[in-house]
Design an enzyme around this catalytic site. Sequence first.
Site, PDB file in Angstrom:
ATOM      1  N   THR A 188       0.271   2.712 -23.978  1.00  0.00           N
ATOM      2  CA  THR A 188      -0.335   2.034 -25.357  1.00  0.00           C
ATOM      3  C   THR A 188      -0.485   3.106 -26.366  1.00  0.00           C
ATOM      4  O   THR A 188      -0.912   4.275 -26.065  1.00  0.00           O
ATOM      5  CB  THR A 188      -1.700   1.565 -25.000  1.00  0.00           C
ATOM      6  OG1 THR A 188      -1.802   1.005 -23.884  1.00  0.00           O
ATOM      7  CG2 THR A 188      -2.218   0.944 -26.219  1.00  0.00           C
ATOM      8  N   ARG A 216       1.044 -11.053 -16.507  1.00  0.00           N
ATOM      9  CA  ARG A 216       0.056  -9.813 -16.349  1.00  0.00           C
ATOM     10  C   ARG A 216      -0.382  -9.462 -17.816  1.00  0.00           C
ATOM     11  O   ARG A 216       0.577  -9.209 -18.568  1.00  0.00           O
ATOM     12  CB  ARG A 216       0.431  -8.800 -15.868  1.00  0.00           C
ATOM     13  CG  ARG A 216      -0.321  -7.496 -15.555  1.00  0.00           C
ATOM     14  CD  ARG A 216      -0.395  -6.475 -16.549  1.00  0.00           C
ATOM     15  NE  ARG A 216      -1.039  -5.101 -16.383  1.00  0.00           N
ATOM     16  CZ  ARG A 216      -1.255  -4.358 -17.179  1.00  0.00           C
ATOM     17  NH1 ARG A 216      -0.695  -4.354 -18.377  1.00  0.00           N
ATOM     18  NH2 ARG A 216      -1.857  -3.303 -17.106  1.00  0.00           N
ATOM     19  N   VAL A 217      -1.529  -9.355 -17.990  1.00  0.00           N
ATOM     20  CA  VAL A 217      -2.223  -8.788 -19.391  1.00  0.00           C
ATOM     21  C   VAL A 217      -2.953  -7.857 -19.115  1.00  0.00           C
ATOM     22  O   VAL A 217      -3.640  -7.460 -18.083  1.00  0.00           O
ATOM     23  CB  VAL A 217      -3.095  -9.972 -20.029  1.00  0.00           C
ATOM     24  CG1 VAL A 217      -3.726  -9.396 -21.286  1.00  0.00           C
ATOM     25  CG2 VAL A 217      -2.034 -11.105 -20.515  1.00  0.00           C
ATOM     26  N   GLY A 218      -2.854  -6.690 -20.012  1.00  0.00           N
ATOM     27  CA  GLY A 218      -3.793  -5.458 -19.855  1.00  0.00           C
ATOM     28  C   GLY A 218      -4.654  -5.317 -20.724  1.00  0.00           C
ATOM     29  O   GLY A 218      -5.453  -6.317 -21.194  1.00  0.00           O
ATOM     30  N   ASP A 219      -5.282  -4.128 -20.899  1.00  0.00           N
ATOM     31  CA  ASP A 219      -6.361  -3.817 -21.811  1.00  0.00           C
ATOM     32  C   ASP A 219      -6.174  -3.724 -23.311  1.00  0.00           C
ATOM     33  O   ASP A 219      -7.010  -4.255 -23.933  1.00  0.00           O
ATOM     34  CB  ASP A 219      -7.013  -2.512 -21.613  1.00  0.00           C
ATOM     35  CG  ASP A 219      -5.962  -1.603 -21.765  1.00  0.00           C
ATOM     36  OD1 ASP A 219      -4.718  -1.414 -21.291  1.00  0.00           O
ATOM     37  OD2 ASP A 219      -6.395  -0.386 -22.390  1.00  0.00           O
ATOM     38  N   THR A 239      -5.539   4.325 -23.221  1.00  0.00           N
ATOM     39  CA  THR A 239      -4.074   4.177 -22.725  1.00  0.00           C
ATOM     40  C   THR A 239      -4.220   4.542 -21.362  1.00  0.00           C
ATOM     41  O   THR A 239      -5.129   4.857 -20.639  1.00  0.00           O
ATOM     42  CB  THR A 239      -3.059   5.211 -23.533  1.00  0.00           C
ATOM     43  OG1 THR A 239      -1.832   5.114 -23.099  1.00  0.00           O
ATOM     44  CG2 THR A 239      -3.740   6.616 -23.018  1.00  0.00           C
ATOM     45  N   GLY A 240      -3.084   3.957 -20.401  1.00  0.00           N
ATOM     46  CA  GLY A 240      -3.061   4.283 -19.174  1.00  0.00           C
ATOM     47  C   GLY A 240      -3.318   2.728 -18.511  1.00  0.00           C
ATOM     48  O   GLY A 240      -3.080   1.637 -19.247  1.00  0.00           O
ATOM     49  N   LEU A 241      -3.685   2.738 -17.333  1.00  0.00           N
ATOM     50  CA  LEU A 241      -3.569   1.813 -16.376  1.00  0.00           C
ATOM     51  C   LEU A 241      -4.543   0.716 -16.920  1.00  0.00           C
ATOM     52  O   LEU A 241      -5.786   0.744 -16.656  1.00  0.00           O
ATOM     53  CB  LEU A 241      -3.813   1.927 -15.069  1.00  0.00           C
ATOM     54  CG  LEU A 241      -3.931   0.600 -14.122  1.00  0.00           C
ATOM     55  CD1 LEU A 241      -2.210   0.278 -14.100  1.00  0.00           C
ATOM     56  CD2 LEU A 241      -4.264   1.320 -12.429  1.00  0.00           C
ATOM     57  N   GLY A 242      -4.277  -0.489 -17.618  1.00  0.00           N
ATOM     58  CA  GLY A 242      -5.227  -1.311 -18.208  1.00  0.00           C
ATOM     59  C   GLY A 242      -6.202  -1.948 -17.272  1.00  0.00           C
ATOM     60  O   GLY A 242      -7.407  -2.350 -17.693  1.00  0.00           O
TER      61      GLY A 242
HETATM   62  N1  GLY Z   1      -2.807   0.016 -21.416  1.00  0.00           N
HETATM   63  C1  GLY Z   1      -1.738  -0.765 -21.393  1.00  0.00           C
HETATM   64  C2  GLY Z   1      -1.502  -1.546 -20.107  1.00  0.00           C
HETATM   65  O1  GLY Z   1      -2.043  -1.254 -19.034  1.00  0.00           O
HETATM   66  O2  GLY Z   1      -1.132  -2.937 -20.426  1.00  0.00           O
END
Ligand code: GLY
Length: 329
Positions: A188, A216-219, A239-242
């Site tokens: 992100t 799928r929707v992230g953060d 940023t990273g795994l939402g």
């Molecule tokens: N940080 C972006 C996502 O995981 O979608």
Amino acid sequence: MKRRNFIKNASLTGVGLAVGNSLVSYAETPFKNTLKSTTTLPLVIATWHVENATGKAMEILQNGGTALDAVEQGCMVEEADIKNKSVGKGGLPDREGNVTLDACIMNKDGDCGSVVYLQNITHAVSIARKVMEDTPHVMLAGKGAEQYAYELGFKKENLLTDSSKKSWKEWKKKSKYKPIINIENHDTIGMLAIDKNGDISGACTSSGLAYKMAGRVGDSPIIGSGLFIDNEIGGCVATGLGEEVVKTVGSFLVVELMRQGKSPQEACEVAISRIVKKPNSDYENFQVGYIAVNKQGETGSYSIHQWFSMTKFQDGVNEQIQSDYFLKE
Ligand code: GLY
């Protein structure tokens, strides 16, 4: 090092849990913000190495623009850059080959707007701003967000570039649509700016996790997770795994920790420790990074794995700063 390789190349051994544990054993202290800047304004910070984006944002600020204008236009630079595979046009698609974008924006008054699962429109952050400013809502998703963009005059574009299509086809050969621990980048672009009046705004934009499940929707479009601003205290973007950011409401957490007296650096470190200390946390196999700024203009950044960086533009210097990180050898 290319960002997409950062997890592959980061050390996955030598977990510094003692550090993590000490970070979470702090005593929460009462709010003590002096509200005075101790640094030169204006100031822009962003996730990753995005000097063109911070450069654009600073140009806006130096020409008297607001922090809100700066973060929107800074993020737009990355959205339009087809070499950036995690944002806007050129972003890597989901498993069906569809590029879907998430973005949000937040201003000094605590107003916010976001778009979720937006297709065919490059500048997701601009639609998020319009949602904030011109609709009675905070979030628009999917077809509704896309339709709203067309009503605003945005043009339909194919966001799947030849290069991203090639990468997706390559991925499909091996992955066979199994759920995977994804080590592709999902970087992100988040940006925080303080204008010359000391007012703070923030934005973030992302094509999300590469080869994610459809829908799928992230953060990044979730206010409080991917981004949070409190103009009395400061701001944070993730940023990273939402999924992991959402589970700990990371950006809101960082701002609340700053409210309690933590520096931006300390607050980012505590928020990362919340993730890594969770029972059964698989943090050795995913990345999360935060950047933060407080009302005084102090900044911080921290991540789980090595190779996260922040770009900072202040006092005429536009530079990449390597972030400290949790997983040390
Ligand atoms: N940080 C972006 C996502 O995981 O979608």
